[in-house]
Design a protein around this motif. Structure first.
Motif, mmCIF file in Angstrom:
data_model
loop_
_atom_site.group_PDB
_atom_site.id
_atom_site.type_symbol
_atom_site.label_atom_id
_atom_site.label_comp_id
_atom_site.label_asym_id
_atom_site.label_seq_id
_atom_site.Cartn_x
_atom_site.Cartn_y
_atom_site.Cartn_z
ATOM 1 N N ALA A 1 0.818 -1.224 0.000
ATOM 2 C CA ALA A 1 0.000 0.000 0.000
ATOM 3 C C ALA A 1 0.847 1.267 0.000
ATOM 4 O O ALA A 1 0.362 2.343 -0.327
ATOM 5 N N ARG A 2 2.129 1.124 0.354
ATOM 6 C CA ARG A 2 2.973 2.320 0.495
ATOM 7 C C ARG A 2 3.903 2.541 -0.704
ATOM 8 O O ARG A 2 4.487 3.613 -0.817
ATOM 9 N N PHE A 3 4.063 1.523 -1.536
ATOM 10 C CA PHE A 3 5.029 1.658 -2.640
ATOM 11 C C PHE A 3 4.427 1.246 -3.976
ATOM 12 O O PHE A 3 3.796 0.196 -4.075
ATOM 13 N N THR A 4 4.651 2.094 -4.984
ATOM 14 C CA THR A 4 4.460 1.665 -6.372
ATOM 15 C C THR A 4 5.784 1.049 -6.815
ATOM 16 O O THR A 4 6.817 1.234 -6.149
ATOM 17 N N ALA A 5 5.777 0.365 -7.933
ATOM 18 C CA ALA A 5 7.023 -0.216 -8.444
ATOM 19 C C ALA A 5 8.055 0.886 -8.690
ATOM 20 O O ALA A 5 9.240 0.736 -8.378
ATOM 21 N N ALA A 6 7.597 2.016 -9.211
ATOM 22 C CA ALA A 6 8.526 3.117 -9.520
ATOM 23 C C ALA A 6 9.159 3.668 -8.239
ATOM 24 O O ALA A 6 10.377 3.885 -8.173
ATOM 25 N N LEU A 7 8.338 3.892 -7.217
ATOM 26 C CA LEU A 7 8.860 4.444 -5.961
ATOM 27 C C LEU A 7 9.793 3.438 -5.280
ATOM 28 O O LEU A 7 10.853 3.812 -4.764
ATOM 29 N N ALA A 8 9.412 2.174 -5.325
ATOM 30 C CA ALA A 8 10.255 1.133 -4.709
ATOM 31 C C ALA A 8 11.631 1.102 -5.373
ATOM 32 O O ALA A 8 12.663 1.026 -4.698
ATOM 33 N N ASN A 9 11.655 1.188 -6.698
ATOM 34 C CA ASN A 9 12.941 1.199 -7.416
ATOM 35 C C ASN A 9 13.756 2.439 -7.083
ATOM 36 O O ASN A 9 14.977 2.393 -6.992
ATOM 37 N N GLN A 10 13.056 3.551 -6.858
ATOM 38 C CA GLN A 10 13.721 4.830 -6.586
ATOM 39 C C GLN A 10 14.411 4.847 -5.221
ATOM 40 O O GLN A 10 15.480 5.427 -5.067
ATOM 41 N N VAL A 11 13.795 4.195 -4.216
ATOM 42 C CA VAL A 11 14.333 4.304 -2.844
ATOM 43 C C VAL A 11 14.946 3.006 -2.314
ATOM 44 O O VAL A 11 15.407 2.958 -1.180
ATOM 45 N N ALA A 12 14.953 1.951 -3.125
ATOM 46 C CA ALA A 12 15.512 0.668 -2.672
ATOM 47 C C ALA A 12 16.917 0.857 -2.109
ATOM 48 O O ALA A 12 17.712 1.641 -2.629
ATOM 49 N N ARG A 13 17.205 0.125 -1.006
ATOM 50 C CA ARG A 13 18.525 0.131 -0.358
ATOM 51 C C ARG A 13 18.901 1.512 0.218
ATOM 52 O O ARG A 13 20.070 1.789 0.428
ATOM 53 N N GLN A 14 17.888 2.349 0.466
ATOM 54 C CA GLN A 14 18.128 3.652 1.116
ATOM 55 C C GLN A 14 17.297 3.702 2.398
ATOM 56 O O GLN A 14 16.182 4.211 2.405
ATOM 57 N N PRO A 15 17.834 3.130 3.482
ATOM 58 C CA PRO A 15 17.033 2.926 4.696
ATOM 59 C C PRO A 15 16.349 4.179 5.232
ATOM 60 O O PRO A 15 15.200 4.107 5.674
ATOM 61 N N GLU A 16 17.021 5.325 5.176
ATOM 62 C CA GLU A 16 16.416 6.536 5.746
ATOM 63 C C GLU A 16 15.172 6.939 4.960
ATOM 64 O O GLU A 16 14.121 7.228 5.536
ATOM 65 N N LYS A 17 15.272 6.925 3.642
ATOM 66 C CA LYS A 17 14.113 7.277 2.811
ATOM 67 C C LYS A 17 12.986 6.265 3.015
ATOM 68 O O LYS A 17 11.810 6.627 3.092
ATOM 69 N N ILE A 18 13.352 4.988 3.098
ATOM 70 C CA ILE A 18 12.349 3.935 3.290
ATOM 71 C C ILE A 18 11.602 4.147 4.609
ATOM 72 O O ILE A 18 10.370 4.111 4.649
#
Length: 203
Positions: free
Chosen positions: A75-92
């Motif tokens: 519910a919190r991530f689209t595929a595009a957003l997930a790809n954009q912030v993957a492996r960035q713990p603070e943003k996640i």
């Protein structure tokens, strides 16, 4: 009944490097919150053992891949957003925990500031405030206090107490304890394995 370092290592064999630090603080926390029978101690150590990677991780690890983000929080991530912030713990953290548990918006940074810490991960500004009040600590001003072993153990005892988990431990209702700690049954098999091992060691 306080536990010994030898008992702790039989229950949580991967805790070797930190066992000496944790035995006294666990005993203090368990004593304070009446976690003092074999059934209660076994259930408590099983849950904190699982939640903290056998006492080795006191701060939540949010280093997720895009696939994991979509799987955990659809519910919190689209595929595009997930790809954009993957492996960035603070943003996640700021996305996942925004606008809930007393946290502000994504931009507030509350998600990262009040991510899970302690042996049973206290998460969210509101829970940090409650826990800090109970323990006499300024966790809003200094959330990293929860990553110190003594406070990490006390916060787990506090969580255990306010959720009535001694009563469930007395009844042997371990599945329900997992539900209250986790909000589901994630890691149920590992939790149960540690619990059964702890009962053999302590009884």
């Amino acid at each position: 009944m306080p536990i010994t370092q030898q008992q702790l290592l039989q229950i949580l064999p991967n805790a070797g490097p930190v066992a000496g630090v944790f035995v006294p603080v666990l005993n203090t926390a368990m004593g304070k919150y009446s976690i003092i029978t074999p059934a209660r101690i076994a259930a408590f150590l099983a849950q904190v053992g699982h939640e903290s990677g056998q006492l080795t991780a006191l701060v939540e690890n949010l280093n997720y891949s895009a696939q994991a983000l979509l799987s955990c929080w659809p519910a919190r991530f689209t595929a595009a957003l997930a790809n954009q912030v993957a492996r960035q713990p603070e943003k996640i953290a700021n996305i996942v925990y925004a606008d809930r548990m007393g946290n502000g918006s994504t931009a507030s940074g509350d998600g990262w500031a009040y991510r899970g810490r302690g042996l049973i991960q206290v998460t969210g500004r509101a829970n940090y405030a409650k826990c800090g009040e109970a323990l006499g600590l300024d966790l809003i001003g200094n959330p990293d206090l929860l990553a110190q072993p003594a406070n990490a153990a006390l916060s787990a005892g506090w969580f255990w107490s306010i959720n009535g988990l001694n009563t469930l431990a007395d009844a042997g209702n371990f599945t329900q304890i997992t539900q209250r700690v986790n909000g589901g049954q994630n890691g149920a098999a590992d939790r149960l394995t540690i619990y059964q091992r702890a009962l053999k060691v302590l009884v």
